[in-house]
Design a protein around this motif. Structure first.
Motif, PDB file in Angstrom:
ATOM      1  N   CYS A  36       0.827  -1.209   0.000  1.00 13.01           N
ATOM      2  CA  CYS A  36       0.000   0.000   0.000  1.00 13.01           C
ATOM      3  C   CYS A  36       0.861   1.258   0.000  1.00 13.01           C
ATOM      4  N   ASP A  37       0.220   2.375  -0.352  1.00 19.63           N
ATOM      5  CA  ASP A  37       0.886   3.679  -0.375  1.00 19.63           C
ATOM      6  C   ASP A  37       0.454   4.565   0.776  1.00 19.63           C
ATOM      7  N   THR A  38      -0.777   4.338   1.255  1.00 25.10           N
ATOM      8  CA  THR A  38      -1.402   5.208   2.240  1.00 25.10           C
ATOM      9  C   THR A  38      -2.033   4.357   3.327  1.00 25.10           C
ATOM     10  N   VAL A  39      -1.970   4.845   4.565  1.00 28.47           N
ATOM     11  CA  VAL A  39      -2.677   4.224   5.676  1.00 28.47           C
ATOM     12  C   VAL A  39      -3.791   5.176   6.085  1.00 28.47           C
ATOM     13  N   ALA A  40      -5.018   4.663   6.121  1.00 30.71           N
ATOM     14  CA  ALA A  40      -6.169   5.442   6.568  1.00 30.71           C
ATOM     15  C   ALA A  40      -6.618   4.862   7.908  1.00 30.71           C
ATOM     16  N   LYS A  73      -1.027   1.060  16.061  1.00 34.61           N
ATOM     17  CA  LYS A  73       0.148   1.904  16.327  1.00 34.61           C
ATOM     18  C   LYS A  73       1.383   1.331  15.646  1.00 34.61           C
ATOM     19  N   LEU A  74       1.520   0.017  15.649  1.00 35.12           N
ATOM     20  CA  LEU A  74       2.642  -0.621  14.963  1.00 35.12           C
ATOM     21  C   LEU A  74       2.551  -0.372  13.455  1.00 35.12           C
ATOM     22  N   GLU A  75       1.364  -0.508  12.896  1.00 38.79           N
ATOM     23  CA  GLU A  75       1.174  -0.262  11.463  1.00 38.79           C
ATOM     24  C   GLU A  75       1.524   1.178  11.104  1.00 38.79           C
ATOM     25  N   HIS A  93       5.048   5.365   8.820  1.00 38.28           N
ATOM     26  CA  HIS A  93       5.818   6.613   8.941  1.00 38.28           C
ATOM     27  C   HIS A  93       7.290   6.385   8.629  1.00 38.28           C
ATOM     28  N   ARG A  94       7.848   5.308   9.155  1.00 38.38           N
ATOM     29  CA  ARG A  94       9.272   5.020   8.929  1.00 38.38           C
ATOM     30  C   ARG A  94       9.578   4.768   7.455  1.00 38.38           C
ATOM     31  N   THR A 136       2.086   7.776   3.384  1.00 31.24           N
ATOM     32  CA  THR A 136       1.133   8.797   3.813  1.00 31.24           C
ATOM     33  C   THR A 136       0.167   8.181   4.822  1.00 31.24           C
ATOM     34  N   ALA A 137      -0.166   8.927   5.872  1.00 26.66           N
ATOM     35  CA  ALA A 137      -1.162   8.501   6.848  1.00 26.66           C
ATOM     36  C   ALA A 137      -2.245   9.569   6.917  1.00 26.66           C
ATOM     37  N   VAL A 138      -3.500   9.129   6.846  1.00 24.56           N
ATOM     38  CA  VAL A 138      -4.634  10.048   6.879  1.00 24.56           C
ATOM     39  C   VAL A 138      -5.734   9.463   7.755  1.00 24.56           C
ATOM     40  N   ASN A 139      -6.618  10.339   8.210  1.00 25.80           N
ATOM     41  CA  ASN A 139      -7.809   9.912   8.913  1.00 25.80           C
ATOM     42  C   ASN A 139      -8.801   9.434   7.849  1.00 25.80           C
ATOM     43  N   ALA A 140      -9.282   8.219   7.974  1.00 22.37           N
ATOM     44  CA  ALA A 140     -10.165   7.653   6.955  1.00 22.37           C
ATOM     45  C   ALA A 140     -11.423   8.491   6.769  1.00 22.37           C
TER      46      ALA A 140
END
Length: 103
Positions: A62-66, A78-80, A85-86, A90-94
């Motif tokens: 994947c490219d983004t975590v929602a 939190k691990l995901e 991040h590392r 990209t991380a976003v609020n779904a």
């Protein structure tokens, strides 16, 4: 379109929070996204370790975590997010992602 990994709390929640994962997955897919839903990867549950191994492997595609509400109280989520991040994902609020697209 980028591939989205859906992350949120499961352990200790009724039905492992699968209904919330399913509803958000439906919303994101309706918006044209390709979504990886850990509830679909692990429909029968399993040990936390077994599920996380499968989930992290899927996260790598994947490219983004929602995130779903309550992710910050979930050790798995939190691990995901730490991994994402590392790796510069990209991380976003779904919910924000769905709301933005509805406008």
């Amino acid at each position: 379109m980028k591939r989205i990994y859906l992350s949120g709390p499961m352990t200790g929640l009724p039905g492992l929070n699968f209904p919330a994962f399913a509803a958000m997955t439906d919303n994101l897919r309706a918006g044209g996204h390709t979504v990886t839903n850990p509830a679909e990867i692990n429909p029968d549950g399993g040990t936390w370790n077994d599920c996380m191994r499968r989930d992290i492997a899927a996260l790598m595609d994947c490219d983004t975590v929602a995130t779903l509400p309550g992710w910050e109280h979930s050790e798995g989520a939190k691990l995901e997010l730490t991994i994402a991040h590392r790796l510069g994902m990209t991380a976003v609020n779904a919910h924000d992602l769905v709301t933005r697209e509805a406008v």
